[in-house]
Design an enzyme around this catalytic site. Structure first.
Site, PDB file in Angstrom:
ATOM      1  CG  ASN A 295      80.015   1.347  54.575  1.00 15.39           C
ATOM      2  OD1 ASN A 295      80.346   1.169  53.411  1.00 15.39           O
ATOM      3  ND2 ASN A 295      80.855   1.838  55.486  1.00 15.39           N
TER       4      ASN A 295
ATOM      5  CG  ASP B 270      80.900   7.518  61.067  1.00 16.76           C
ATOM      6  OD1 ASP B 270      81.943   7.906  60.516  1.00 16.76           O
ATOM      7  OD2 ASP B 270      79.758   7.799  60.645  1.00 16.76           O
TER       8      ASP B 270
ATOM      9  CE  LYS C 282      77.992 -18.480  65.155  1.00 16.40           C
ATOM     10  NZ  LYS C 282      77.494 -19.663  64.457  1.00 16.40           N
TER      11      LYS C 282
ATOM     12  N   PRO D 243      88.907   6.365  64.706  1.00 15.54           N
ATOM     13  CG  PRO D 243      91.053   5.631  64.152  1.00 15.54           C
ATOM     14  CD  PRO D 243      89.744   5.165  64.720  1.00 15.54           C
ATOM     15  CG  ASP D 244      88.026  11.879  60.266  1.00 13.26           C
ATOM     16  OD1 ASP D 244      88.764  11.795  59.267  1.00 13.26           O
ATOM     17  OD2 ASP D 244      86.876  12.344  60.238  1.00 13.26           O
ATOM     18  CB  ILE D 245      91.609   7.632  57.994  1.00  4.97           C
ATOM     19  CG1 ILE D 245      91.265   6.363  58.767  1.00  4.97           C
ATOM     20  CG2 ILE D 245      92.894   7.445  57.177  1.00  4.97           C
ATOM     21  CD1 ILE D 245      90.853   5.192  57.924  1.00  4.97           C
ATOM     22  CB  VAL D 246      90.707  12.114  55.564  1.00  2.96           C
ATOM     23  CG1 VAL D 246      89.546  12.878  56.138  1.00  2.96           C
ATOM     24  CG2 VAL D 246      91.310  12.866  54.399  1.00  2.96           C
TER      25      VAL D 246
ATOM     26  CE  LYS E  88      85.655  14.579  58.036  1.00  2.00           C
ATOM     27  NZ  LYS E  88      85.639  13.124  58.126  1.00  2.00           N
TER      28      LYS E  88
HETATM   29  O1  C5P Z   1      82.755  12.677  58.191  1.00  2.00           O
HETATM   30  P1  C5P Z   1      82.499  11.925  56.941  1.00  2.00           P
HETATM   31  O2  C5P Z   1      82.584  10.429  57.121  1.00  2.00           O
HETATM   32  O3  C5P Z   1      81.318  12.317  56.158  1.00  2.00           O
HETATM   33  O4  C5P Z   1      83.755  12.382  56.045  1.00  2.00           O
HETATM   34  C1  C5P Z   1      83.973  11.880  54.812  1.00  2.00           C
HETATM   35  C2  C5P Z   1      85.438  11.973  54.458  1.00  2.00           C
HETATM   36  O5  C5P Z   1      86.271  11.651  55.552  1.00  2.00           O
HETATM   37  C3  C5P Z   1      85.796  10.964  53.391  1.00  2.00           C
HETATM   38  O6  C5P Z   1      86.855  11.515  52.639  1.00  2.00           O
HETATM   39  C4  C5P Z   1      86.244   9.766  54.196  1.00  2.00           C
HETATM   40  O7  C5P Z   1      87.067   8.889  53.454  1.00  2.00           O
HETATM   41  C5  C5P Z   1      86.964  10.425  55.348  1.00  2.00           C
HETATM   42  N1  C5P Z   1      86.902   9.688  56.622  1.00  2.00           N
HETATM   43  C6  C5P Z   1      88.042   9.116  57.130  1.00  2.00           C
HETATM   44  N2  C5P Z   1      87.999   8.473  58.344  1.00  2.00           N
HETATM   45  C7  C5P Z   1      86.855   8.390  59.033  1.00  2.00           C
HETATM   46  C8  C5P Z   1      85.678   8.958  58.521  1.00  2.00           C
HETATM   47  C9  C5P Z   1      85.734   9.593  57.309  1.00  2.00           C
HETATM   48  O8  C5P Z   1      89.110   9.183  56.498  1.00  2.00           O
HETATM   49  N3  C5P Z   1      86.836   7.741  60.203  1.00  2.00           N
END
Ligand code: C5P
Length: 421
Positions: free
Chosen positions: A223, A293, A303, A319-322, A355
């Site tokens: 992105n 995402d 390739k 995975p959602d890191i935060v 979160k």
């Molecule tokens: O859900 P969204 O992407 O809008 O959330 C934004 C927040 O979550 C930001 O702080 C982003 O760095 C964190 N995030 C993350 N891992 C992901 C998606 C978002 O840490 N996979």
């Protein structure tokens, strides 16, 4: 007001209980100190044990109670010298005439008097005794000696006493004592912030930039995030006295001065590195990264060759890191970001809760004058429930100035100084 327990979770209090009827109040004092998040260990003299049992204090403090100087078992657990070093403050409450006299004379014939000589921590005494004993010349002489030696004496209150007398000698209420301890550490923290910066000594980990999700060895999904905001925050945290680690996705920015930078590419790598940083120690985690995402379900080893009019690539959720870091048992103060194009504040507040963050900063990226590649930004910050879901507007400014305002917001939240706007 509810308190974030993490504020004082690194502060250790020895509550020393000596012989006196006010010892029952010390049980409540342990509770109040624990409410503020302090680690509490209780030391009892022989006299104290005639009024209240060690078991009571063990249950309330969640730690073994220290009673003996020369008990091999207790010494094996935490020896008296170790205990003296462990303490950030020794509070003697109630403090009997006898203990005050021992301190003044420099005796070391039991655990408490030995601790007094062996500690570098500040020592507070809250005398509690019969009014005549309080007024007695030797007591006053000993108290003067203690004050000269740097001990903080909490004045007893006047009133009716257990013995039937009326006068000075009552121990202040446990709530008052606990509040005085809390205020002392707040002031100390403020003094440190003034001298060494708002985030002095804090370890801060920041994720920044985009992630890059490979399709094959030469192509990827990513992105437009430039990482500017995260890098500006890293610089501001360093200027505020923090030790900063920046987990950077692929961006073309110079590393801010004295910031440790670790380059990562995919979301999975960013998560792995975040978990590693958590193990190394992290007080504040700031997630500015625009994490992809989704990632490609099966990355092609070679390739992918052009063939046909359509190419389907199957994606799986990253995975959602935060959110993952926020779920860990010993979690840092968690800051997230939300870039939205509509219902900005509503979506951001939802993410704060979903979160399990402590703070979220949101902005409207549909506005051309702020956000993504712009050098300017404007944000609204929401604090979590333990901070009364307070809201703070950060006016449009350079990303450096916004970063500075965010550092202030983090400091204020860490020290419970969030004022309603
Ligand atoms: O859900 P969204 O992407 O809008 O959330 C934004 C927040 O979550 C930001 O702080 C982003 O760095 C964190 N995030 C993350 N891992 C992901 C998606 C978002 O840490 N996979």
């Amino acid at each position: 007001m509810s308190f974030d327990l993490s504020v004082f979770s690194n502060k250790n209090i020895i509550l020393a209980v000596t012989g006196g009827i006010a010892a029952y109040k010390s049980a409540i004092l342990v509770r109040r100190l624990k409410d503020y998040g302090f680690n509490v260990r209780v030391v009892m003299t022989k006299g104290a044990q005639a009024f209240i049992t060690p078991l009571t204090f063990q249950a309330l403090s969640g730690n073994p109670v220290h009673t003996e100087l020369l008990d091999p078992e207790a010494e094996a657990g935490m020896g008296h010298i170790e205990l003296a070093r462990w303490a950030d403050l020794i509070l003697v409450a109630p403090a009997s005439c006898d203990t005050i006299a021992k301190f003044a004379a420099g005796l070391a014939d039991d655990l408490l008097s030995t601790l007094y000589l062996a500690t570098k921590a500040p020592v507070w005494v809250a005398p509690a005794m019969n009014q005549q004993m309080w007024a007695a010349k030797p007591t006053q002489r000993n108290l003067n000696t203690l004050v000269e030696d740097g001990v903080h004496v909490i004045m007893p209150e006047a009133g009716s006493q257990a013995c039937g007398d009326v006068g000075l000698g009552r121990m202040p209420e446990p709530e008052d004592l606990a509040e005085q301890v809390k205020n002392y550490f707040h002031q100390a923290q403020r003094a440190i912030a003034e001298k060494f910066g708002l985030l002095a000594g804090k370890r801060v980990v920041i994720t920044a930039g985009p992630t890059r999700e490979a399709i094959d060895p030469v192509r990827y999904i990513s992105n437009h995030s430039t990482g500017k905001m995260g890098f500006a925050i890293a610089a501001a945290c360093y200027s505020a006295g923090a030790k900063v680690t920046l987990l950077a996705g692929p961006v073309s920015l110079d590393t801010p001065n004295a910031v440790r930078r670790i380059n990562v590419s995919s979301a999975i790598k960013m998560l792995d590195e975040s978990m590693h940083q958590l193990e190394e120690g992290c007080d504040v985690f700031i997630a500015t990264a625009a994490v992809a995402d989704y990632r490609v379900a099966e990355v092609s080893e070679h390739k992918i060759k052009k063939a046909g009019d359509e190419l389907n690539v199957s994606l799986v959720k990253n995975p959602d890191i935060v959110a993952t870091i926020a779920q860990q048992s010993k979690r840092p103060f968690m800051v997230g970001f939300a870039a939205e194009t509509r219902n900005v504040e509503e979506y951001a507040a939802g993410k704060l809760v979903a979160k399990k963050l402590d703070m979220i900063a949101c902005n409207d990226v549909s506005r051309a004058d702020i956000g993504f590649a712009s050098d300017q930004n404007a944000m609204t910050v929401f604090f979590a429930e333990q901070y009364q879901m307070e809201k703070r507007d950060l006016e449009k400014a350079s990303k450096q100035e916004i970063a500075q305002q965010l550092v202030e917001a983090i400091h204020d939240a860490l020290h419970h100084e969030i004022e309603p706007i």
